[in-house]
Design a protein around this motif. Sequence first.
Motif, PDB file in Angstrom:
ATOM      1  N   PHE A 156      19.576  41.700  34.056  1.00  0.00           N
ATOM      2  CA  PHE A 156      20.647  41.489  35.030  1.00  0.00           C
ATOM      3  C   PHE A 156      20.835  39.991  35.231  1.00  0.00           C
ATOM      4  O   PHE A 156      19.888  39.264  35.527  1.00  0.00           O
ATOM      5  CB  PHE A 156      20.302  42.153  36.365  1.00  0.00           C
ATOM      6  CG  PHE A 156      21.284  41.829  37.455  1.00  0.00           C
ATOM      7  CD1 PHE A 156      22.537  42.420  37.470  1.00  0.00           C
ATOM      8  CD2 PHE A 156      20.966  40.908  38.453  1.00  0.00           C
ATOM      9  CE1 PHE A 156      23.452  42.115  38.463  1.00  0.00           C
ATOM     10  CE2 PHE A 156      21.870  40.599  39.454  1.00  0.00           C
ATOM     11  CZ  PHE A 156      23.120  41.210  39.451  1.00  0.00           C
ATOM     12  N   ILE A 157      22.072  39.540  35.062  1.00  0.00           N
ATOM     13  CA  ILE A 157      22.390  38.114  35.212  1.00  0.00           C
ATOM     14  C   ILE A 157      23.301  37.947  36.421  1.00  0.00           C
ATOM     15  O   ILE A 157      24.454  38.404  36.399  1.00  0.00           O
ATOM     16  CB  ILE A 157      23.082  37.567  33.949  1.00  0.00           C
ATOM     17  CG1 ILE A 157      22.168  37.725  32.734  1.00  0.00           C
ATOM     18  CG2 ILE A 157      23.486  36.108  34.142  1.00  0.00           C
ATOM     19  CD1 ILE A 157      22.809  37.332  31.425  1.00  0.00           C
ATOM     20  N   PRO A 158      22.820  37.323  37.495  1.00  0.00           N
ATOM     21  CA  PRO A 158      23.691  37.079  38.660  1.00  0.00           C
ATOM     22  C   PRO A 158      24.899  36.259  38.236  1.00  0.00           C
ATOM     23  O   PRO A 158      24.782  35.300  37.472  1.00  0.00           O
ATOM     24  CB  PRO A 158      22.781  36.295  39.618  1.00  0.00           C
ATOM     25  CG  PRO A 158      21.391  36.631  39.187  1.00  0.00           C
ATOM     26  CD  PRO A 158      21.460  36.814  37.703  1.00  0.00           C
ATOM     27  N   LYS A 159      26.074  36.669  38.722  1.00  0.00           N
ATOM     28  CA  LYS A 159      27.286  35.990  38.255  1.00  0.00           C
ATOM     29  C   LYS A 159      28.081  35.405  39.415  1.00  0.00           C
ATOM     30  O   LYS A 159      28.170  35.981  40.495  1.00  0.00           O
ATOM     31  CB  LYS A 159      28.158  36.947  37.443  1.00  0.00           C
ATOM     32  CG  LYS A 159      28.565  38.231  38.171  1.00  0.00           C
ATOM     33  CD  LYS A 159      29.241  39.184  37.198  1.00  0.00           C
ATOM     34  CE  LYS A 159      29.485  40.548  37.839  1.00  0.00           C
ATOM     35  NZ  LYS A 159      30.006  41.529  36.883  1.00  0.00           N
ATOM     36  N   HIS A 160      28.677  34.259  39.124  1.00  0.00           N
ATOM     37  CA  HIS A 160      29.626  33.666  40.064  1.00  0.00           C
ATOM     38  C   HIS A 160      30.989  34.315  39.886  1.00  0.00           C
ATOM     39  O   HIS A 160      31.711  34.573  40.846  1.00  0.00           O
ATOM     40  CB  HIS A 160      29.713  32.159  39.814  1.00  0.00           C
ATOM     41  CG  HIS A 160      30.828  31.493  40.552  1.00  0.00           C
ATOM     42  ND1 HIS A 160      32.087  31.308  39.993  1.00  0.00           N
ATOM     43  CD2 HIS A 160      30.901  30.994  41.806  1.00  0.00           C
ATOM     44  CE1 HIS A 160      32.870  30.710  40.876  1.00  0.00           C
ATOM     45  NE2 HIS A 160      32.172  30.502  41.979  1.00  0.00           N
ATOM     46  N   SER A 161      31.345  34.583  38.623  1.00  0.00           N
ATOM     47  CA  SER A 161      32.646  35.181  38.296  1.00  0.00           C
ATOM     48  C   SER A 161      32.553  35.748  36.895  1.00  0.00           C
ATOM     49  O   SER A 161      31.530  35.618  36.219  1.00  0.00           O
ATOM     50  CB  SER A 161      33.757  34.124  38.375  1.00  0.00           C
ATOM     51  OG  SER A 161      33.480  33.029  37.504  1.00  0.00           O
ATOM     52  N   GLU A 162      33.622  36.402  36.468  1.00  0.00           N
ATOM     53  CA  GLU A 162      33.729  36.845  35.084  1.00  0.00           C
ATOM     54  C   GLU A 162      34.904  36.138  34.428  1.00  0.00           C
ATOM     55  O   GLU A 162      35.899  35.834  35.089  1.00  0.00           O
ATOM     56  CB  GLU A 162      33.906  38.363  34.990  1.00  0.00           C
ATOM     57  CG  GLU A 162      32.624  39.132  35.264  1.00  0.00           C
ATOM     58  CD  GLU A 162      32.658  40.551  34.730  1.00  0.00           C
ATOM     59  OE1 GLU A 162      33.540  40.862  33.903  1.00  0.00           O
ATOM     60  OE2 GLU A 162      31.789  41.351  35.139  1.00  0.00           O
ATOM     61  N   ILE A 163      34.757  35.893  33.148  1.00  0.00           N
ATOM     62  CA  ILE A 163      35.825  35.276  32.360  1.00  0.00           C
ATOM     63  C   ILE A 163      36.321  36.304  31.354  1.00  0.00           C
ATOM     64  O   ILE A 163      35.542  36.819  30.558  1.00  0.00           O
ATOM     65  CB  ILE A 163      35.333  34.012  31.620  1.00  0.00           C
ATOM     66  CG1 ILE A 163      34.635  33.035  32.590  1.00  0.00           C
ATOM     67  CG2 ILE A 163      36.502  33.350  30.900  1.00  0.00           C
ATOM     68  CD1 ILE A 163      35.517  32.512  33.685  1.00  0.00           C
ATOM     69  N   ARG A 164      37.599  36.635  31.440  1.00  0.00           N
ATOM     70  CA  ARG A 164      38.214  37.528  30.440  1.00  0.00           C
ATOM     71  C   ARG A 164      39.021  36.645  29.485  1.00  0.00           C
ATOM     72  O   ARG A 164      39.933  35.934  29.906  1.00  0.00           O
ATOM     73  CB  ARG A 164      39.116  38.562  31.105  1.00  0.00           C
ATOM     74  CG  ARG A 164      40.047  39.336  30.169  1.00  0.00           C
ATOM     75  CD  ARG A 164      39.342  40.122  29.077  1.00  0.00           C
ATOM     76  NE  ARG A 164      38.674  41.314  29.562  1.00  0.00           N
ATOM     77  CZ  ARG A 164      39.188  42.531  29.540  1.00  0.00           C
ATOM     78  NH1 ARG A 164      40.419  42.713  29.070  1.00  0.00           N
ATOM     79  NH2 ARG A 164      38.501  43.564  29.973  1.00  0.00           N
ATOM     80  N   VAL A 165      38.667  36.705  28.225  1.00  0.00           N
ATOM     81  CA  VAL A 165      39.361  35.936  27.193  1.00  0.00           C
ATOM     82  C   VAL A 165      40.093  36.922  26.292  1.00  0.00           C
ATOM     83  O   VAL A 165      39.477  37.744  25.618  1.00  0.00           O
ATOM     84  CB  VAL A 165      38.384  35.085  26.359  1.00  0.00           C
ATOM     85  CG1 VAL A 165      39.159  34.261  25.333  1.00  0.00           C
ATOM     86  CG2 VAL A 165      37.551  34.186  27.254  1.00  0.00           C
ATOM     87  N   THR A 166      41.408  36.848  26.288  1.00  0.00           N
ATOM     88  CA  THR A 166      42.228  37.726  25.450  1.00  0.00           C
ATOM     89  C   THR A 166      42.836  36.904  24.335  1.00  0.00           C
ATOM     90  O   THR A 166      43.520  35.910  24.587  1.00  0.00           O
ATOM     91  CB  THR A 166      43.347  38.391  26.272  1.00  0.00           C
ATOM     92  OG1 THR A 166      42.780  39.017  27.429  1.00  0.00           O
ATOM     93  CG2 THR A 166      44.069  39.435  25.444  1.00  0.00           C
TER      94      THR A 166
END
Length: 312
Positions: free
Chosen positions: A190-200
């Motif tokens: 499990f990696i605590p995240k600040h945000s997610e990045i969606r790259v399309t």
Amino acid sequence: MVEAALARKGTAVLRLNTEDFHSYAFNWGSDSPGLHIDRGIDSIDISQAVGCYFRKPLSPPFHPGLVAPESRSFSALEADAFLGSLYALRGVRWISHPALIETAGSKVGQLATARSLGLSVPRTLVTNDPTKAKDFVRALDADILIKPLRTASIELDLEQVDFFARRLSVSEAMHTSDVIRFAPTLIQEFIPKHSEIRVTIIGGDLFAVEITPLSVDIPVDWTSLKSTFFSYKPFELPEGITSRLHEFLGHYGLSFGAFDFVKTEGGQLIFLENNPNGAWYWLEREIGIPMADSMAQLLLGSGNPIQESRAC
């Protein structure tokens, strides 16, 4: 929205909804140049199509005129087989070809490919051996995620049950690890995240968006929530990652991909997965990036006069 973008470019479009399979007429002959699809005033020879967008079709149903269960089953299976024939035709340009999407959808293969290209990936084990699972969790000595390898949902007592990534503590993981013997399971740190990045990536165009939760009470798997739970903004992707993602798609022979990364509090990007047939229009709707136009251009291809082009 892609149809609308193609219409703005003067392109004729035939949309084949597989759930309405029996409302179309299909014709292929050994002496004819291609497969013809007709629906009312809409008609196309698929060999003349500039591009075909394969967007998660449903399996075709049985013909509505049938009553007997065995006839219904035969009708549906033959319709599905015909779609397989459609995908197997030579000279048809798919975005992306169903066989390539199938291969590229493997989570294990994706993590191995990403790691080989120098992208950071979470420590991961896929196993059906409870002893190996316990050893892995014990070595991590931290919370883990468990994820299905593919199955997103099942039907239970006529109700759909959806599967999402689930976070477990070390003690929870150790207590439940014996059930792993029933099916191979993806176990990940499990990696605590600040945000997610969606790259399309759509052809040569890349759209990176940072997705940040508006509340701390957000489940591990955000896909279970509506878009209103998050804020969205364009994200500047490091050049090194950009080139690796294009290499990633090239490895699978794809011209489209929807990549998910975790951005940690320290700003590090950790690769999670690529959806080779992922959703993207909600991002255009949220921040106005021209993704539908990009997909329309990819379907048209380079060097194809707009006035002579067709798409399906």
